[in-house]
Design an enzyme around this catalytic site. Structure first.
Site, PDB file in Angstrom:
ATOM      1  N   TYR A  65     -29.351   8.035 -29.033  1.00 42.16           N
ATOM      2  CA  TYR A  65     -30.498   8.912 -29.314  1.00 42.16           C
ATOM      3  C   TYR A  65     -30.367   9.447 -30.725  1.00 42.16           C
ATOM      4  O   TYR A  65     -29.295   9.913 -31.112  1.00 42.16           O
ATOM      5  CB  TYR A  65     -30.525  10.093 -28.335  1.00 42.16           C
ATOM      6  CG  TYR A  65     -31.736  10.031 -27.443  1.00 42.16           C
ATOM      7  CD1 TYR A  65     -33.014  10.096 -28.011  1.00 42.16           C
ATOM      8  CD2 TYR A  65     -31.623   9.886 -26.069  1.00 42.16           C
ATOM      9  CE1 TYR A  65     -34.128  10.010 -27.207  1.00 42.16           C
ATOM     10  CE2 TYR A  65     -32.743   9.801 -25.267  1.00 42.16           C
ATOM     11  CZ  TYR A  65     -34.005   9.873 -25.843  1.00 42.16           C
ATOM     12  OH  TYR A  65     -35.105   9.781 -25.069  1.00 42.16           O
TER      13      TYR A  65
ATOM     14  N   THR B 280     -46.818  -3.992 -39.313  1.00 41.27           N
ATOM     15  CA  THR B 280     -45.866  -4.339 -38.273  1.00 41.27           C
ATOM     16  C   THR B 280     -44.785  -5.162 -38.971  1.00 41.27           C
ATOM     17  O   THR B 280     -44.961  -5.611 -40.107  1.00 41.27           O
ATOM     18  CB  THR B 280     -46.507  -5.182 -37.155  1.00 41.27           C
ATOM     19  OG1 THR B 280     -47.220  -6.261 -37.745  1.00 41.27           O
ATOM     20  CG2 THR B 280     -47.446  -4.347 -36.310  1.00 41.27           C
TER      21      THR B 280
ATOM     22  N   ARG C 138     -40.043  -6.840 -33.263  1.00 40.53           N
ATOM     23  CA  ARG C 138     -41.265  -6.096 -32.949  1.00 40.53           C
ATOM     24  C   ARG C 138     -41.113  -4.673 -33.457  1.00 40.53           C
ATOM     25  O   ARG C 138     -40.111  -4.021 -33.190  1.00 40.53           O
ATOM     26  CB  ARG C 138     -41.494  -6.037 -31.428  1.00 40.53           C
ATOM     27  CG  ARG C 138     -41.609  -7.366 -30.749  1.00 40.53           C
ATOM     28  CD  ARG C 138     -42.732  -8.154 -31.330  1.00 40.53           C
ATOM     29  NE  ARG C 138     -44.004  -7.537 -31.038  1.00 40.53           N
ATOM     30  CZ  ARG C 138     -44.965  -8.087 -30.294  1.00 40.53           C
ATOM     31  NH1 ARG C 138     -44.788  -9.265 -29.763  1.00 40.53           N
ATOM     32  NH2 ARG C 138     -46.093  -7.459 -30.092  1.00 40.53           N
TER      33      ARG C 138
END
Ligand code: DSN
Length: 414
Positions: free
Chosen positions: A58, A230, A239
């Site tokens: 995280y 992207t 991605r």
């Protein structure tokens, strides 16, 4: 070969069901040709980074300003990705590599620059734009007051219409870019139109980003206030999304990404973006991008010579849009036939399309993925001839051998 192919693969040993699906996807990609303009085949190095242990971490916040301990590696990885992004898109003043996708990047930009219920202007989806540029079914069409411009009778952006709409609507943000627009965009003209109305210019280069990074076609860096992309289309990375912003708006943008619209960034994807940017900085990538463009131009030429209509009559980038309106066949039918022959393509609305979006009168083709396999003129000629045959109603089975032979001669790079 996928990792799941190895007998010692932990996935194969622990979850043979998922492993079998992923092996099947591997076979699907190897045994067919991808002509979907938004897809590509990233390298094994990119896939390794994307599947690495840093997926566990995280890291809410930004490098050296995190809300969790133990982020020193995440900091290093994110800073490396940012620096490489700014090297690749020389002139970019700041880079945010956290957006999970192009659409979330676009939402973050619009929330930052237009604010809730703010006025925006973008290109309509059926003219070549993108859902996230203010389409009614997208949150960008619900959360903002959006107006959309179309294209002229030749499928090209009509700058006079853009100017008229901007003057009338007085947006805070003008969007340039799309997902099925195959011509250069005059970003300087867009910037002038935005400036006249006191708006900011936001360029979405998700499709042609790789060609722009390689300097093969002109881009908006240094012209637009904000640029989104992207990382998986012509850039050939994992991605994900990215935002390049001028310094005077980058603080707003960064807060809009986190904490505005995302929580913890996908650090494994950021690592994979860093790898892809490193690959795109190599001279081989410039040659690749040039070949993508050359292949698209030749594909367009060959289809036109066979009597098919193309939106705008050609292409300046990696996209070729076939207009089927004069023929007794839909985009959906050709997509199905192509799949049976071993080609992945997508049906796509053409400007002024009378058919619904799940049927359409168009076919969008792109050369990024087949160029990654090594395709040149001869292979593109064969593919073009197959497409013409399929459009004309020939049995897909008769082309299966040609496509299989091409797949075997040009395997996916490892
Ligand atoms: N889905 C992408 C494309 O196909 O162009 C855009 O989001």
């Amino acid at each position: 070969m996928s990792t799941a192919d190895s007998p010692s693969s932990p996935l194969r040993q622990k979850d043979p069901e998922v492993a079998a699906w992923l092996q099947r996807e591997d076979r699907r990609q190897s045994g067919s040709l991808t002509l979907i303009a938004s897809e590509n085949h990233c390298s094994a190095a990119v896939r390794e980074a994307s599947g690495s242990r840093i997926t566990d971490k995280y890291a809410e916040g930004y490098p050296n300003k995190r809300y969790y301990g133990g982020c020193e590696v995440a900091d290093g990885v994110e800073e490396l990705a940012r620096q490489r992004a700014m090297q690749l898109f020389a002139g970019a003043e700041d880079a945010n590599v956290q957006p999970h996708s192009g659409t979330t990047a676009n939402l973050s930009v619009l929330m930052a620059l237009a604010g809730p219920n703010g006025r925006i202007v973008g290109m309509a989806l059926n003219a070549g734009g993108h859902l996230s540029h203010g389409h009614g079914k997208s949150h960008t069409g619900m959360m903002f007051q959006a107006k959309q411009y179309g294209v002229d009778g030749h499928g090209r952006i009509d700058l006079d219409e853009v100017r008229r709409l901007v003057k009338e609507h007085q947006p805070k943000v003008l969007i340039a870019g799309g997902s099925s627009y195959c011509r250069h965009i005059d970003y300087a003209a867009f910037a002038a139109i935005a400036k006249e109305a006191g708006a900011l210019l936001f360029a979405d280069i998700a499709h042609p980003a790789g060609l722009m990074a390689a300097g093969v076609i002109p881009g908006p860096i240094g012209i637009a206030d904000v640029v989104t992309t992207t990382t998986h289309k012509t850039l050939r990375g994992p991605r994900g999304g990215m935002i390049l912003a001028k310094k005077d708006v980058s603080k707003l943008i960064n807060s809009s990404v986190f904490p505005g619209s995302q929580g913890g960034p996908l650090v494994q994807q950021i690592a994979a973006k860093a790898v892809a940017f490193g690959e795109a900085l190599r001279p081989e990538f410039k040659a690749y991008a040039q070949q993508v463009k050359t292949n698209a131009a030749f594909l367009a030429e060959r289809l036109l010579a066979s009597g098919l209509d193309l939106v705008t009559g050609g292409t300046d980038n990696h996209i070729v849009m076939v207009d089927l309106r004069k023929l007794d066949v839909t985009g959906q039918q050709v997509e199905e036939r192509a799949l049976a022959a071993g080609l992945a393509v997508n049906k796509n609305a053409v400007p002024g399309d009378p058919r619904p979006p799940m049927v359409t009168s168009g076919l969008r083709l792109g050369t990024a993925a087949v160029t990654t396999r090594g395709f040149g003129r001869d292979q593109i000629a064969q593919v073009a001839d197959v497409i013409v045959g399929l459009v004309r109603g020939q049995d897909p089975e008769r082309f299966r051998g040609t496509i299989t032979a091409l797949c075997e001669a040009f395997p996916l790079p490892q």
